[in-house]
Design an enzyme around this catalytic site. Sequence first.
Site, PDB file in Angstrom:
ATOM      1  N   SER A 144      25.475 -12.514  14.187  1.00 18.78           N
ATOM      2  CA  SER A 144      25.256 -11.590  13.792  1.00 18.78           C
ATOM      3  C   SER A 144      24.118 -11.662  13.687  1.00 18.78           C
ATOM      4  CB  SER A 144      25.386  -9.822  13.529  1.00 18.78           C
ATOM      5  OG  SER A 144      25.136  -9.707  12.926  1.00 18.78           O
ATOM      6  N   TYR A 158      31.477  -9.151   5.721  1.00 18.71           N
ATOM      7  CA  TYR A 158      31.054  -9.375   6.876  1.00 18.71           C
ATOM      8  C   TYR A 158      29.980 -10.644   7.644  1.00 18.71           C
ATOM      9  CZ  TYR A 158      29.730  -8.245  12.001  1.00 18.71           C
ATOM     10  OH  TYR A 158      29.008  -8.408  13.293  1.00 18.71           O
TER      11      TYR A 158
END
Length: 249
Positions: A144, A158
Amino acid sequence: MSKTLTGKVALVTGGSRGIGAAIAKALADDGADVAISYSSSPDKAKQVVNELLAKGVRAHAFKADQAKAEEVEALVNDVSERFGHLDILVNNAGVFATGQVHDRANSLAELDHLFAVNVGGVVAAVRAAVPLMNGGGRIISIGSVVGEQSPFAGIADYSATKAALLGYTRGWARDLGPKGITVNTVQPGPIDTDMNPSNSEFADAQKTRTALGRYGKAEEVAAAVAFLASPEAGYITGTTLTVDGGYNA
């Protein structure tokens, strides 16, 4: 269309929906036989498998909890046993959780699960897959853009899991280069999926951060993965391909 992956077998974890399903279809379009894993969506997984079979390739869905290393190892071995070998591993399965570090209400169990799926599950899959791969194997992890930055509060955990994939990608590329196995990461930016829909309350803020001013499509991420899985990408390893519409520009 050139079927550059004919004869190859690919495993896409978390392939029952969103980016994972798009990746499975893109690899099948290039001729690969495709296995997908799922944890809680058997109907969606079956639908994806039917779409893959309609493309004229072999396909099957396997249930596995990505947070449990023993299930991930069994998944990889089951794919190899059913299809005869394994050439391409796409580590797509992941979960998302938020919480600021000073908020004592955050659950440590949720933090453990986040790392178990996003990092531990990937490590387990790679460890199991490498002995099954011959020269020319491909390992591609879905990271990501927040693996390189934390654009808003509450996503440090995250972000850390996705940053870990970048470190592993570079290290594994060194480990596996002598075996002819390439290891790379694809980093999506805002992509229109169930997890991050383009009509959510956060969508406009994400769109304005991109240079192109829009969300990406799952198929655009899948195209990057298909390229890295192809023979043309044989000299690309230990790197990151960002598909974010200029989010990190």
